[in-house]
Structures are given as structure tokens and as C-alpha cells.
Design an enzyme around this catalytic site. Structure first.
Site, PDB file in Angstrom:
ATOM      1  N   GLU A 251       0.813  -1.221   0.000  1.00 62.47           N
ATOM      2  CA  GLU A 251       0.000   0.000   0.000  1.00 62.47           C
ATOM      3  C   GLU A 251       0.849   1.276   0.000  1.00 62.47           C
ATOM      4  O   GLU A 251       0.456   2.286   0.568  1.00 62.47           O
ATOM      5  CB  GLU A 251      -0.968   0.003   1.189  1.00 62.47           C
TER       6      GLU A 251
ATOM      7  N   GLU B 202      -7.104  -7.331  -0.741  1.00 69.07           N
ATOM      8  CA  GLU B 202      -7.689  -7.091   0.573  1.00 69.07           C
ATOM      9  C   GLU B 202      -9.133  -6.654   0.402  1.00 69.07           C
ATOM     10  O   GLU B 202      -9.406  -5.484   0.159  1.00 69.07           O
ATOM     11  CB  GLU B 202      -6.923  -6.028   1.379  1.00 69.07           C
TER      12      GLU B 202
END
Length: 823
Positions: A182, A251
Site C-alpha cells: 500500500e 484485501e
């Protein structure tokens, strides 16, 4: 033998490792993950091995497989494995090699997220604190010191996996690996150094020759050697930056994490299933649930700041590893439905057709044989849709739902129609010594030295806390002496003002407790002001700063200071202000009780513990100790810490984490109902208003002895241990609400049987579990059919059809069965 020949032999043996073994070839294209030539869509679930115990792993893995998963995804936690530089720990529940082997034995694959930055609501994002203190280092950027450490750790993990033959080409379970995490969300402030860092990450990763694909989450500019992927609540609109890359949802957030002072987040099974179905409707190949099992932040691993000890995450498997129903079952049905079309989804061509506002039909067609598989979606958040597909039939598609149509003419699943049971868990009091209350001993935290201003080292400035403690403790003592030699000044009306970056502060002046304060509403820096009385001559000021999980996310999150760094610290009397920030300060890291291991019942501390008839309550910085018997059975065990303030708990020397049940969620924003329709956010459908953010704390049965156990609590702000108790968690009520043509299944757990049917209705029942009521019609034999099938059994199955209830005048497709039962 010369080094040259040794190197040739090593190279040859490694080459044979990938070409001579009976391994698995992993590749991909835009439509599939390809495993040994078989085109696949993959369902995966995150299970973080440190958040559970070794004993829980086989059960968690099997339940994930039973739920229709193909793979288990996990991070590798740098701070746990390298707590000191070049000193590694892979023991106990840090033995990820064993974890991966168990996954493979269960017939599942592994997605290895090395990171090594993980976020994960984990303390400091998973970085070891010694990293922070290396000279010249800057984390997560184009910095040679950091890159050398990151490459060393990443290489070690990869080599350990190679040596254990864990990569798929070696015959192992690892089919995908991840580097970084991320970074794209927060890379802007790093500028060009951030961009070059990402290029380096990709080059470093590929140089390790793992022979499986590498991914980068949330990295739109990921180098072409990487597959960039999507994280979030919804990823159907995501498109990879390389047209040859598969569309991967790494995710899919099954819920959200808890915060001290926050309410309980909740994401419905309907919305989560909608997210998954929409993703596969629009070309998705890989979906991973974050989390599939959340687990527990044992020890001081919770980050944040202010992340709770529970990391339940409203996942399909709850914190204790039990089924979170209906979410687990509803997703299991979804996986089975999508797998029906796997061959067509991974080889066919897709066409999309609109049937009204927000209503779309996506048709996948196999060009070779003409077989079809369809998704019919309605993304309107309020309006249901009736869709006529002509020769393929008519379909009712509720708002915010997706219907999956086998052969494009038979509905096999709809995300809004939940056929899985609902399980309502209850907590039962565990007996202890014949039902007698727990008997407590206590000991004050030794503070004679700190209250006198005596520490271990000194500095003429206010130090940053995590750099000073190297995160060996939540606590750092700041102490100084102030000489007041002006007889004309008033020393009775003085204010102590401390500017701190938190998270918690306790203040003492001349050995007397002044007060405590902590950050609230997400603001962890605050100003502490309390009136104090000084005296002529020397005055001792003692400040105890406490952290509650270090920041784990954001640009330059590693540089965010904590503690009373910089201050200022002032004494204000009338018109006079004394800034004592640059005084000589004495420091001490941690508590005496931590150093002496007061939490370890095997240490000889008998003389420290006090047995009195009236154990002190409401007393800050106090240790408590009791013994208890292991609750019978196999149900999960929790300790109810209602009445305690804030602190840390241990069972038989094993940390079960921080506690803070005195921190209540605010009273606004909760509702008994939750509309799954419309986009989910973490503040939607919250519960537990006005109650402790966390009251019960998981005690794994592997922490318990056969009979006698020891619970030790460190209470920081003052609490009452007399209210503490042990309880077990079990299913109390189960409900089913299945549609015509499906099967209603009910199941208790832990050897329990269904003892009573509280409600049963085949017809058009209304309401939800706990409040079902009769609709406009029902079969008169609803109760008798269900009781015959279920009473006295651990589980039962009832086909939902007119024939089951001996009704002959009912049109097809409009019956439903609702049942509420007691386990």
C-alpha cells in the site's frame, strides 16, 4: 575444493531445484491464475499466524478450506522475527514454515506477503524499533541504510522458504509473493525518492528468483515485473496497469478494526458478498478476504495508536476461530456458485448489457462450445428490479445485489438472499473453586526511585519516547528537580502544564500523585494542566508517559514523535512562568514490575505480593494476582475485565494483551438495524454505543494448565479486580432463513444439541433472528416438521420446498423457511 567449484555446484543444484523437481508451474494472464496449465479463479483468506496460537492453526486452516477457499494469505512480521538486529526468532507461533506446511497438508495454497512493511494495525507497521535508531536511516524510501536492511530480511525469508521447498515450483504451496504494501496510497510526499524506491523494490524482489508472480498492493505505477492489485471495500472498478495482468483484489475488508473509545464496526454478509460478486462479474480473477480470521493482538503488538487487543475484524471466522454466521456460510455458498462457472470465466469472452438504472447483465461465453455463465447485478441502493431475460427467464434482483446464473438461465445464488444460518453467541460463567469469587493478592509498583527523581540516565532535554525505550516498554519516566528559592513567590497556587504527544500521562509532584490524562477522539497530543503545591527549595517532578500502540500507517509514520518530546513543560504561578523543558532530566525505561517479571508466576516474588482482607481498588500503578481453574469443555475462554481501568494482562506468564475497559464508546450513532444496501464505510452499522470498547479478552486454551492457572494484571489508572471473572463462549441461539429450492441447515457446536425450537414458519415469515413473526401465510405443520428433523441433534438439514411441508397448491419459488432454535 576451490570456491569457484563450490559456487558452480550451488548454482547447478539451484537450477535443478526448479527444473528437476515435481513442482507446480505458476503463470497468469488477464483472465486467470494458471496452475500447471489449469486456469483458475482463486479465493483466498488472510490468517495472520502470530495473531493465533499454533494449536489453533489446523482448525483455522480446515475451516477456511471448508468455506471454499483455495489459499491462505499472510504477512511476515519483521518485528517479531528480528526483534534485535541479526537475532532471529521463528519459534512457537512465529514458526511460519510450520504454518505454511500445515496449509499445504490441508490442500491449500499460500500467498506470501513479505512486505516487510505490513501495516496490519500492527505496532509500528511491523518494523522492528532498532531499525528506527540506525544512523542515517529513512524508512520506505530510496535510502541505502534502509534498503540494505530490507533486502537482508526479505532475502532471509525467501531463502528459508526455498530451503523448506515451499515455493510452488519446488512442490510447495506458495503461488504468489508480495513486496512492499500500500505504498501508492502514501508515496506522494516521498517525491522522486519514492518512485525510485518502488523501482528498486521490484528489481530486488525479482532478483530473488522465486519463480512465482510478485504483486504490489495499491501501487498504480508498479513496474511491469510486478502485478499491481487493489485493496478496499470494493474493487470492481479497478483495472491493472498492465493489460496482461490479472485483476486481483488482495484485501477485501470483511469488516473493520476496533479502537479504544470506538464503537464496534459491522459489515453485513450481503454487502461483502455483493462486493465479491461484482468483482468477478467485471473480470476479477483473485479475491482475498482481509481478514478471514482476525485473531488477537497478544502482548503489545496492537498498533494504531489505540487499536484494541481484539482483532476480530467481523471476519468469517471470529476472534476465537469459530464460525461467524451467516457471513462464513453465505460466502461459502458464493464461492461454490462462482466455481460453477470457473472454466467459462477464465476462458470466455464477456459482454455487458444494461437493463435499467444500475442493472447490468454480464455474459461470459466460451467461444469453443458456446457455454455461458452470467452475473445479473442491481447496484441501485434502494430500488429492486424485475428483469426479463426473454428465453432465459424472469428474475427478481433486490437492490444492491448480484444474481449468479448458471448457464445464464438458472439462478444459483443471490448476494442479498442469505440461506446460511445465523449464530448468536453467549457467554457463560465458568465455575471457579465451587463458584467462589476469585481471591486476589496485590503489590504496588515500586516507585521509590522514580518519585525521588532517580533514573538510569540523564539529558538536558526532553527525549522522544520510542527512540529512548526502543519499544521495550509502553512506559518512560521523565524526572527533574526544580529549586524554588524566591520567598516572595506564591508556591501554593502553581499550575503544572505539560505539552505531550501522548498517549497517556501520569504526573507526580514531591511524591504525591497529581493526576492523569490521555488523548481522546483520535487526538493523541494534548496539554495536561493541574494545580500543584510546591515548597521552598528542591521540588521533584515525576512524569510517566505511556504509549498505546505506535503509529502503523501514513507517509513518514515512523517519524511521528511520541512522549513528552520537546514539551514545553511549564510551571505557572501568577504572572510568572518557569519553562523547565531544558532542565536536566533523569530517565528510566519501563516498570520495575516488568523488569522483575512480576507477570511470570514461575518467578519467586512471594515477598512482593500482599494478602489482605480488603484488596485496594481504584489505585493506580498496582499489580493484582489470582488463581483460577481451567473451565471444562472445549469452548473458547475469555476473561471479563469489567471494572478494571487500563493496563496489561497475563495468564500463566503469557500476555493476552492490553486492556482498557474503562474507555467507553460514545452514545451516538448505533442502531439495532443495518441496511446492507449502499456503499459500506467503517462508521456504517456500528454497535455497542456507551459500552466498553472491549470488555472480554481471549485466553487461548493452549495458555491454560490442566487445572490451576494464574492471572496477573497490571492496573495503570485504577480499577476493581473483584468484578473480574472467567467465562466461556458458545452458541446460544441459531436461526435459519432459507429460500425455496435451498436447504436450511442448523448446527450447534462443541457437542451441543438443539434442545428447543423457538420459532418455525414455512411461508413468507417476516423479521429477523430473535424477532421472527408470521407473514401472510404459513404451513400449519411448520413446527412439527422442524422439530422432527432437528430436536436432539447437533445439526440438521431441511429442504425448503412445498413438498417438505406437504403443500400441493403452492406456486413454485415463493416459499421461505425461518427457524429459531436453542442449542
Amino acid at each position: 575444493m576451490s570456491r569457484y567449484w563450490i559456487e558452480l555446484l550451488v548454482i547447478a543444484s539451484l537450477a535443478c531445484l526448479y527444473t528437476c523437481s515435481s513442482g507446480v508451474e505458476i503463470s497468469y494472464d488477464s483472465n486467470a491464475i494458471i496452475i500447471n496449465g489449469e486456469r483458475r479463479v482463486i479465493f483466498s483468506g488472510s490468517i495472520h499466524y502470530p495473531r493465533s496460537t499454533v494449536e489453533m492453526w489446523p482448525d483455522l486452516i480446515q475451516k477456511a478450506k471448508d468455506g471454499g477457499l483455495d489459499a491462505i494469505e499472510t504477512y511476515v512480521f519483521w518485528d517479531r522475527h528480528e526483534p534485535q538486529r541479526r537475532k532471529y526468532d521463528f519459534s512457537g507461533n512465529l514458526d511460519f514454515i510450520k504454518f505454511f506446511k500445515l496449509v499445504q497438508e490441508a490442500g491449500l495454497y499460500v500467498v506470501l506477503r513479505i512486505g516487510p512493511y505490513v501495516c496490519a494495525e500492527w505496532n509500528y507497521g511491523g518494523f522492528p524499533m532498532w531499525l528506527h535508531n540506525l544512523q542515517g536511516i529513512q524508512l520506505r524510501t530510496d535510502n541505502e541504510v534502509y534498503k540494505n536492511e530490507m533486502q537482508t530480511f526479505t532475502t532471509k525469508i525467501v531463502n528459508m522458504c526455498k530451503q523448506a521447498n515451499l515455493f510452488a515450483p519446488q512442490g510447495g504451496p506458495i503461488i504468489i509473493t508480495q513486496i512492499e504494501n500500500e505504498y501508492g496510497n502514501i508515496m506522494g510526499p516521498y517525491g522522486e525518492a519514492g518512485k525510485s524506491y518502488i523501482q528498486w523494490c521490484a528489481q530486488m524482489a525479482t532478483s530473488l528468483n522465486v519463480s512465482v508472480p510478485w504483486i504490489m498492493c495499491q501501487q498504480a505505477d508498479a513496474p511491469q515485473s510486478m502485478i499491481n492489485t487493489c485493496n478496499g471495500f470494493y474493487c470492481h472498478k479497478f483495472t491493472p496497469n498492465n493489460p496482461k495482468s490479472p485483476k486481483m483484489f488482495t484485501e477485501n475488508w470483511t469488516g473493520w478494526f476496533g479502537n479504544w473509545g470506538g464503537k464496534d464496526p459491522f459489515r453485513t454478509a450481503e454487502d461483502l458478498a455483493f462486493s465479491v460478486a461484482r468483482f468477478f462479474q467485471l473480470g476479477g480473477v483473485f479475491n482475498n478476504y482481509y481478514m478471514y480470521h482476525g485473531g488477537t493482538n497478544f502482548g503489545r503488538t496492537a498498533g494504531g495508536p489505540y487499536i484494541t487487543t481484539s482483532y476480530d475484524y467481523n471476519a468469517p471466522l471470529n476472534e476465537f476461530g469459530d464460525f461467524n454466521q451467516p457471513k462464513w456460510g453465505h460466502l461459502k455458498d458464493l464461492h461454490a456458485a462462482i466455481k460453477l462457472g470457473e472454466k467459462i470465466l477464465t476462458t470466455g469472452n464477456r459482454t455487458d448489457k444494461q437493463y435499467g438504472d444500475g442493472v447490468y447483465l454480464s455474459t461470459y461465453t466460451n467461444a469453443n462450445n458456446g457455454s455461458r455463465f452470467c452475473f445479473l447485478s442491481n447496484s441501485d441502493s434502494s430500488k429492486d428490479a424485475n428483469v426479463d431475460l426473454q428465453q432465459d427467464g424472469k428474475y427478481f434482483v433486490p437492490a444492491w445485489s448480484v444474481s449468479i446464473l448458471e448457464n445464464c438461465n438458472k439462478e444459483v445464488y443471490n448476494t442479498a438472499k442469505v440461506n446460511a444460518q445465523t449464530s448468536i453467541y453467549v457467554k457463560k460463567q465458568a465455575s471457579n473453586s465451587g463458584g467462589e469469587p476469585l481471591s486476589w493478592m496485590w503489590a504496588p509498583e515500586a516507585m521509590k526511585d522514580t518519585l525521588q527523581g532517580k533514573g538510569k540516565f540523564k539529558a538536558s532535554l526532553l527525549l522522544e519516547q520510542k527512540q529512548t525505550t526502543v519499544d521495550s516498554s509502553d512506559y518512560l519516566w521523565y524526572m527533574t528537580r526544580v529549586d524554588m528559592n524566591d520567598p516572595s513567590s506564591s508556591l501554593k497556587n502553581v499550575t503544572l502544564r505539560v505539552n505531550t504527544r501522548g498517549h497517556v500521562l501520569h504526573a507526580f509532584v514531591n511524591r504525591k500523585f497529581v493526576g492523569s490524562q490521555w488523548g481522546t477522539n483520535g487526538k493523541y497530543n494534548f496539554v495536561f494542566e493541574k494545580p500543584v503545591s510546591l515548597k521552598q527549595g528542591a521540588n521533584t517532578i515525576t512524569l510517566l508517559s505511556a504509549t498505546v500502540g505506535l503509529q502503523n500507517y501514513g507517509s513518514f509514520f515512523d517519524t511521528v514523535p511520541v512522549g513528552i518530546v520537546g514539551g514545553p513543560i511549564e510551571l505557572i504561578g501568577g504572572s510568572t512562568t518557569w519553562n523547565i523543558s531544558s532542565n536536566q532530566w533523569s530517565y528510566k525505561v519501563g516498570l520495575v514490575g516488568e523488569a522483575k517479571q512480576m507477570y511470570n508466576p514461575n518467578k519467586a516474588h512471594q515477598k512482593r505480593w500482599r494478602t489482605t482482607q480488603n484488596v485496594p481498588v481504584g489505585k493506580q500503578l498496582t499489580w493484582y494476582k489470582t488463581t483460577f481453574k481451567t473451565p471444562s469443555g472445549t469452548d473458547p475462554v475469555v476473561v471479563d475485565l469489567q471494572g478494571m481501568g487500563k493496563g496489561h494482562a497475563w495468564v500463566n506468564g503469557n500476555s493476552i494483551g492490553r486492556f482498557w475497559p474503562s474507555f467507553l464508546a460514545d452514545t451516538n450513532g448505533c442502531s439495532d438495524s443495518c441496511d446492507y444496501r449502499g456503499e459500506y464505510k467503517s462508521d456504517k452499522c456500528v454497535s455497542n454505543c456507551g459500552n466498553p470498547s472491549q470488555r472480554w479478552y481471549h485466553v487461548p486454551r493452549s495458555f491454560l494448565n490442566d487445572d490451576k492457572n494464574t492471572l496477573i494484571l497490571f492496573e495503570e489508572i485504577g480499577g476493581n479486580p473483584q468484578q473480574v471473572s472467567f467465562q466461556t463462549v458458545t452458541v446460544g441461539t441459531v436461526c435459519g432463513n432459507a429460500y425455496e429450492g435451498h436447504t436450511l441447515e442448523l448446527s450447534c457446536q462443541g457437542g451441543q444439541t438443539i434442545s428447543e425450537i423457538k420459532y418455525a414458519s414455512y411461508g413468507d415469515p417476516q423479521g429477523k433472528c430473535g424477532s421472527f413473526k408470521k407473514g401472510s401465510w404459513e404451513a400449519s405443520n411448520s413446527f412439527s416438521v422442524v422439530e422432527t428433523a432437528c430436536i436432539g441433534r447437533e445439526s440438521c438439514s431441511i429442504p425448503v420446498s412445498a413438498a417438505t411441508f406437504q403443500i400441493t397448491n403452492l406456486g413454485t419459488g415463493n416459499g421461505r423457511l425461518a427457524v429459531q432454535a436453542i442449542c
